[in-house]
Motif scaffolding. Structure first.
Motif, PDB file in Angstrom:
ATOM      1  N   ARG A  25       0.841  -1.206   0.000  1.00 54.33           N
ATOM      2  CA  ARG A  25       0.000   0.000   0.000  1.00 54.33           C
ATOM      3  C   ARG A  25       0.874   1.254   0.000  1.00 54.33           C
ATOM      4  NH1 ARG A  25      -3.219   3.912   2.300  1.00 54.33           N
ATOM      5  NH2 ARG A  25      -5.433   3.660   1.835  1.00 54.33           N
ATOM      6  N   THR A  29       1.035   4.385  -2.596  1.00 57.12           N
ATOM      7  CA  THR A  29       0.772   5.773  -2.180  1.00 57.12           C
ATOM      8  C   THR A  29       2.000   6.653  -2.440  1.00 57.12           C
ATOM      9  OG1 THR A  29       1.312   5.294   0.151  1.00 57.12           O
ATOM     10  CG2 THR A  29      -1.022   5.225  -0.478  1.00 57.12           C
ATOM     11  N   VAL A  32       1.597   7.731  -5.896  1.00 55.75           N
ATOM     12  CA  VAL A  32       0.587   8.799  -5.959  1.00 55.75           C
ATOM     13  C   VAL A  32       1.231  10.121  -5.516  1.00 55.75           C
ATOM     14  CG1 VAL A  32      -1.596   9.669  -4.976  1.00 55.75           C
ATOM     15  CG2 VAL A  32      -1.407   7.263  -5.606  1.00 55.75           C
ATOM     16  N   LYS A  36       1.469  13.547  -7.586  1.00 54.97           N
ATOM     17  CA  LYS A  36       0.927  14.817  -7.075  1.00 54.97           C
ATOM     18  C   LYS A  36       1.986  15.912  -7.087  1.00 54.97           C
ATOM     19  CE  LYS A  36      -2.652  13.120  -3.954  1.00 54.97           C
ATOM     20  NZ  LYS A  36      -3.005  12.865  -2.544  1.00 54.97           N
ATOM     21  N   ALA A  43      -1.738  17.524  -1.151  1.00 61.17           N
ATOM     22  CA  ALA A  43      -1.375  16.270  -0.485  1.00 61.17           C
ATOM     23  C   ALA A  43      -2.621  15.514  -0.024  1.00 61.17           C
ATOM     24  CB  ALA A  43      -0.461  16.553   0.697  1.00 61.17           C
ATOM     25  N   GLN A  44      -3.616  16.257   0.476  1.00 57.02           N
ATOM     26  CA  GLN A  44      -4.825  15.603   1.011  1.00 57.02           C
ATOM     27  C   GLN A  44      -5.987  15.729   0.034  1.00 57.02           C
ATOM     28  OE1 GLN A  44      -6.204  16.903   4.905  1.00 57.02           O
ATOM     29  NE2 GLN A  44      -7.267  14.942   5.164  1.00 57.02           N
ATOM     30  N   ASP A  45      -6.758  14.645  -0.123  1.00 59.26           N
ATOM     31  CA  ASP A  45      -7.969  14.655  -0.952  1.00 59.26           C
ATOM     32  C   ASP A  45      -9.118  14.123  -0.082  1.00 59.26           C
ATOM     33  OD1 ASP A  45     -10.063  14.131  -2.703  1.00 59.26           O
ATOM     34  OD2 ASP A  45      -8.751  13.496  -4.330  1.00 59.26           O
ATOM     35  N   ARG A  48     -11.891  11.812  -1.769  1.00 64.63           N
ATOM     36  CA  ARG A  48     -11.426  10.412  -1.888  1.00 64.63           C
ATOM     37  C   ARG A  48     -11.493   9.718  -0.513  1.00 64.63           C
ATOM     38  NH1 ARG A  48     -10.332   5.482  -3.813  1.00 64.63           N
ATOM     39  NH2 ARG A  48      -8.277   4.719  -3.297  1.00 64.63           N
ATOM     40  N   GLU A  49     -11.052  10.424   0.516  1.00 61.81           N
ATOM     41  CA  GLU A  49     -11.066   9.831   1.866  1.00 61.81           C
ATOM     42  C   GLU A  49     -12.489   9.496   2.317  1.00 61.81           C
ATOM     43  OE1 GLU A  49      -8.919  12.151   4.737  1.00 61.81           O
ATOM     44  OE2 GLU A  49      -7.150  12.268   3.447  1.00 61.81           O
ATOM     45  N   GLN A  52     -13.480   6.358   0.758  1.00 63.23           N
ATOM     46  CA  GLN A  52     -12.763   5.232   1.367  1.00 63.23           C
ATOM     47  C   GLN A  52     -13.365   4.869   2.727  1.00 63.23           C
ATOM     48  OE1 GLN A  52      -8.988   7.317   0.628  1.00 63.23           O
ATOM     49  NE2 GLN A  52      -8.124   5.288   0.392  1.00 63.23           N
ATOM     50  N   ILE A  78      -3.592   6.935   6.726  1.00 65.88           N
ATOM     51  CA  ILE A  78      -3.780   8.003   5.724  1.00 65.88           C
ATOM     52  C   ILE A  78      -3.055   9.282   6.158  1.00 65.88           C
ATOM     53  CG2 ILE A  78      -5.533   9.473   4.612  1.00 65.88           C
ATOM     54  CD1 ILE A  78      -7.382   6.966   4.557  1.00 65.88           C
ATOM     55  N   VAL A  81       0.476   8.963   5.181  1.00 66.33           N
ATOM     56  CA  VAL A  81       0.605   9.144   3.725  1.00 66.33           C
ATOM     57  C   VAL A  81       0.568  10.639   3.377  1.00 66.33           C
ATOM     58  CG1 VAL A  81      -0.508   8.715   1.491  1.00 66.33           C
ATOM     59  CG2 VAL A  81      -0.371   6.870   3.181  1.00 66.33           C
ATOM     60  N   ILE A  82      -0.374  11.370   3.990  1.00 66.03           N
ATOM     61  CA  ILE A  82      -0.491  12.810   3.701  1.00 66.03           C
ATOM     62  C   ILE A  82       0.802  13.542   4.082  1.00 66.03           C
ATOM     63  CG2 ILE A  82      -1.722  14.947   4.342  1.00 66.03           C
ATOM     64  CD1 ILE A  82      -4.257  13.092   4.703  1.00 66.03           C
ATOM     65  N   HIS A  85       3.276  12.932   1.443  1.00 67.43           N
ATOM     66  CA  HIS A  85       2.970  13.673   0.221  1.00 67.43           C
ATOM     67  C   HIS A  85       3.336  15.148   0.378  1.00 67.43           C
ATOM     68  CE1 HIS A  85      -0.087  10.566  -1.551  1.00 67.43           C
ATOM     69  NE2 HIS A  85       1.112  10.067  -1.320  1.00 67.43           N
TER      70      HIS A  85
HETATM   71  C1  ISJ Z   1      -3.194   8.355  -1.683  1.00 67.94           C
HETATM   72  C2  ISJ Z   1      -3.763   9.559  -1.783  1.00 67.94           C
HETATM   73  O1  ISJ Z   1      -3.445  10.637  -0.935  1.00 67.94           O
HETATM   74  C3  ISJ Z   1      -4.033  10.814   0.354  1.00 67.94           C
HETATM   75  C4  ISJ Z   1      -3.980   9.528   1.083  1.00 67.94           C
HETATM   76  C5  ISJ Z   1      -4.981   8.611   0.932  1.00 67.94           C
HETATM   77  C6  ISJ Z   1      -4.778   7.170   1.286  1.00 67.94           C
HETATM   78  O2  ISJ Z   1      -3.765   6.842   1.935  1.00 67.94           O
HETATM   79  O3  ISJ Z   1      -5.612   6.338   0.901  1.00 67.94           O
HETATM   80  C7  ISJ Z   1      -6.223   9.036   0.396  1.00 67.94           C
HETATM   81  C8  ISJ Z   1      -6.448  10.313   0.033  1.00 67.94           C
HETATM   82  C9  ISJ Z   1      -5.437  11.391   0.195  1.00 67.94           C
HETATM   83  O4  ISJ Z   1      -5.795  12.231   1.282  1.00 67.94           O
HETATM   84  C10 ISJ Z   1      -4.738   9.882  -2.850  1.00 67.94           C
HETATM   85  O5  ISJ Z   1      -5.054  11.060  -3.056  1.00 67.94           O
HETATM   86  O6  ISJ Z   1      -5.201   8.919  -3.517  1.00 67.94           O
END
Ligand code: ISJ
Length: 91
Positions: A25, A29, A32, A36, A43-45, A48-49, A52, A78, A81-82, A85
């Motif tokens: 995973r 990411t 991704v 970006k 960095a944050q979406d 999408r979150e 999820q 997440i 990940v942010i 990013h």
């Molecule tokens: C991976 C991403 O970046 C961020 C991290 C995410 C994740 O770990 O699933 C989802 C959304 C974003 O805030 C994405 O935008 O897809």
């Protein structure tokens, strides 16, 4: 082997699988994050979150897992990940 040993073996096997999947995973990411950074995307979406988290809650219920446990774990993943990013965006 005691019952406790058997249960702990089962836990160890699951931990191996979780770590292998987490590694995969984070590899995706990372890709991704690179995309970006190249395309100057945030960095944050949160859209999408939200999608999820809806899925995570649904999957938790289907699998007999407390959705709060899953949501808490995913929120932490997440957020890591942010942060990564954001780091890639400022490089
Ligand atoms: C991976 C991403 O970046 C961020 C991290 C995410 C994740 O770990 O699933 C989802 C959304 C974003 O805030 C994405 O935008 O897809």
């Amino acid at each position: 082997m005691t019952e406790l040993d058997k249960l702990r073996n089962d836990i160890d096997e699951i931990d191996q699988k979780i770590i292998a999947l987490l590694a995969k995973r984070f590899k995706y990411t990372e890709e991704v994050g690179i995309y970006k950074a190249k395309n100057q995307l945030k960095a944050q979406d949160t859209n999408r979150e939200n999608q999820q988290f809806q899925k995570i809650i649904q999957l938790s219920e289907q699998n007999g897992l407390n959705p709060e446990y899953a949501s808490e774990i995913y929120r932490r993943i997440i957020d890591i990940v942010i942060s990564r990013h954001q780091e890639l965006l400022t490089k």
